[in-house]
Motif scaffolding. Structure first.
Motif, PDB file in Angstrom:
ATOM      1  N   ASP A  12       0.849  -1.195   0.000  1.00  0.00           N
ATOM      2  CA  ASP A  12       0.000   0.000   0.000  1.00  0.00           C
ATOM      3  C   ASP A  12       0.884   1.244   0.000  1.00  0.00           C
ATOM      4  O   ASP A  12       0.973   1.976   0.982  1.00  0.00           O
ATOM      5  N   ASP A  51       0.667   4.220  -1.233  1.00  0.00           N
ATOM      6  CA  ASP A  51       0.099   5.545  -0.993  1.00  0.00           C
ATOM      7  C   ASP A  51      -0.595   5.658   0.369  1.00  0.00           C
ATOM      8  O   ASP A  51      -1.117   6.717   0.721  1.00  0.00           O
ATOM      9  N   SER A  89      -3.361   4.386   1.430  1.00  0.00           N
ATOM     10  CA  SER A  89      -4.807   4.573   1.329  1.00  0.00           C
ATOM     11  C   SER A  89      -5.611   3.540   2.116  1.00  0.00           C
ATOM     12  O   SER A  89      -6.817   3.684   2.273  1.00  0.00           O
TER      13      SER A  89
END
Length: 161
Positions: free
Chosen positions: A85, A87, A89
């Motif tokens: 993951d 980013d 998010s």
């Protein structure tokens, strides 16, 4: 279970073939995306990691080390999810999955080095290493076919003279 012979160059060539690698990674992503929402949740990625059975038994592979505590296992899965993951998010999209799989496969290639190794791979659930070996096999077959065609054309040209 199949046995393939490969080295780091086999894996690097597979990763370098953008279309083949993307198709393979996208198929794996789709298989992991249980609810078909286009992203992998923490639970979906964890199920995939658990299927590798890396943490079974008392340390695995005949080890006498005690099995990891549930909190340690959860922390490991969380750390792996956070790697995917990129980013932050809370979900892993297709591009994040491709990027991390590329990084992992290139690390595997580096670890394999240049000496050919026999590797047992699972041919039921799909294996990136099996796909890399099959990719190399197709490339070799195409090269042989091209050489045969060239030799046949040369022989025809010589016969026509």
């Amino acid at each position: 279970m199949s046995v393939v012979i490969l080295d780091g160059s086999t894996v690097r060539a597979f990763v370098a073939d953008e279309a083949a690698f993307a198709a393979s990674v996208d198929a794996r992503f789709a298989a992991l995306d249980a609810n078909n929402d286009g992203v992998l949740s923490r639970a979906e990625l964890r199920r995939a990691l658990e299927s590798f059975r890396l943490l079974d038994g008392a340390g695995g592979f005949g080890s006498t080390d005690p099995a990891p505590l549930p909190a340690e296992v959860a922390a490991l899965y969380d750390a792996v999810f956070e790697q995917f993951d990129a980013d932050g998010s809370g979900a892993v999209d297709r591009d994040e999955f491709r990027g991390e799989m590329r990084r992992i496969m290139l690390a595997v290639a580096e670890g394999l080095g240049t000496q050919p190794l026999q590797v047992a791979v699972d041919d039921e659930g799909g294996s990136f290493l099996l796909e890399a070996a099959q990719h190399e096999e197709k490339a070799i077959a195409a090269k042989i076919d091209a050489e045969r065609s060239t030799k046949a054309a040369e022989a025809d040209a010589d016969a026509a003279k």
